[in-house]
Design a protein around this motif. Structure first.
Motif, PDB file in Angstrom:
ATOM      1  N   GLU A  92       0.810  -1.220   0.000  1.00 45.60           N
ATOM      2  CA  GLU A  92       0.000   0.000   0.000  1.00 45.60           C
ATOM      3  C   GLU A  92       0.845   1.274   0.000  1.00 45.60           C
ATOM      4  O   GLU A  92       0.631   2.177  -0.804  1.00 45.60           O
ATOM      5  CB  GLU A  92      -0.944   0.003   1.203  1.00 45.60           C
ATOM      6  CG  GLU A  92      -1.865   1.204   1.217  1.00 45.60           C
ATOM      7  CD  GLU A  92      -2.826   1.222   2.391  1.00 45.60           C
ATOM      8  OE1 GLU A  92      -3.476   2.259   2.577  1.00 45.60           O
ATOM      9  OE2 GLU A  92      -2.916   0.215   3.125  1.00 45.60           O
ATOM     10  N   ASP A  95       2.960   1.536  -3.246  1.00 44.23           N
ATOM     11  CA  ASP A  95       2.109   1.845  -4.397  1.00 44.23           C
ATOM     12  C   ASP A  95       1.805   3.345  -4.483  1.00 44.23           C
ATOM     13  O   ASP A  95       1.674   3.896  -5.571  1.00 44.23           O
ATOM     14  CB  ASP A  95       0.799   1.058  -4.338  1.00 44.23           C
ATOM     15  CG  ASP A  95       1.000  -0.441  -4.564  1.00 44.23           C
ATOM     16  OD1 ASP A  95       2.087  -0.844  -5.030  1.00 44.23           O
ATOM     17  OD2 ASP A  95       0.062  -1.207  -4.259  1.00 44.23           O
ATOM     18  N   LYS A  96       1.702   3.994  -3.342  1.00 40.63           N
ATOM     19  CA  LYS A  96       1.439   5.435  -3.324  1.00 40.63           C
ATOM     20  C   LYS A  96       2.719   6.251  -3.520  1.00 40.63           C
ATOM     21  O   LYS A  96       2.700   7.290  -4.175  1.00 40.63           O
ATOM     22  CB  LYS A  96       0.778   5.838  -2.000  1.00 40.63           C
ATOM     23  CG  LYS A  96      -0.620   5.290  -1.835  1.00 40.63           C
ATOM     24  CD  LYS A  96      -1.182   5.668  -0.488  1.00 40.63           C
ATOM     25  CE  LYS A  96      -2.577   5.075  -0.289  1.00 40.63           C
ATOM     26  NZ  LYS A  96      -3.094   5.402   1.051  1.00 40.63           N
TER      27      LYS A  96
END
Length: 148
Positions: A92, A95-96
């Motif tokens: 998460e 990915d950002k």
């Protein structure tokens, strides 16, 4: 991706500002706005990778896409690094974060130099950048003017 811009006028030669940005000792001072023990591991050479680390927080790895001393520096973040030194390119947070870019542009008009920092990042990181960059560029200005 969100686009952010931070800029400041500095009464110092561009070469002094560049050195403030990339020399280890001054980097450690201005980057405290982001993390207290941050440092870099690598060399400021176009096409190479550099690691930005804090022993208490981990860090990130970036590719130096453009390095034009005294003019421009563009870094693209390509991995997260855990406190234990393990690189990650998925998950998460990764990915950002991956793909975030920092573009430093220096110019001179008369006796004043201008530093412009353009950031492209995920919206989740906008508050962090908006908090830290004003402090960081004030520190860059202070260090550069002191060393001019």
């Amino acid at each position: 991706m969100e686009h952010l811009t931070y800029e400041i006028d500095i009464n110092a030669p561009i070469s002094t500002i560049w050195n403030t940005l990339v020399q280890s000792e001054t980097y450690k001072v201005w980057v405290k706005a982001f993390s207290p023990k941050s440092y870099f591991d690598g060399e400021w050479i176009q096409g190479t990778e550099i690691r930005f680390l804090d022993p208490d927080m981990g860090g990130t790895k970036a590719v130096l896409e453009i390095v034009e001393p005294g003019k421009r520096l563009l870094a693209k973040h390509v991995a997260l690094i855990s406190k234990e030194g393990k690189e990650s390119t998925s998950g998460e947070m990764a990915d950002k974060w991956l793909g975030t870019t920092e573009d430093y542009v220096l110019s001179r008009e008369g006796d004043i130099s201008k530093l412009v920092i353009n950031i492209k990042t995920h919206e989740d990181f906008v508050p962090m950048f908006n908090d830290a960059w004003p402090k960081a560029i004030a520190s860059i200005k202070e260090l550069s003017e002191k060393n001019a």
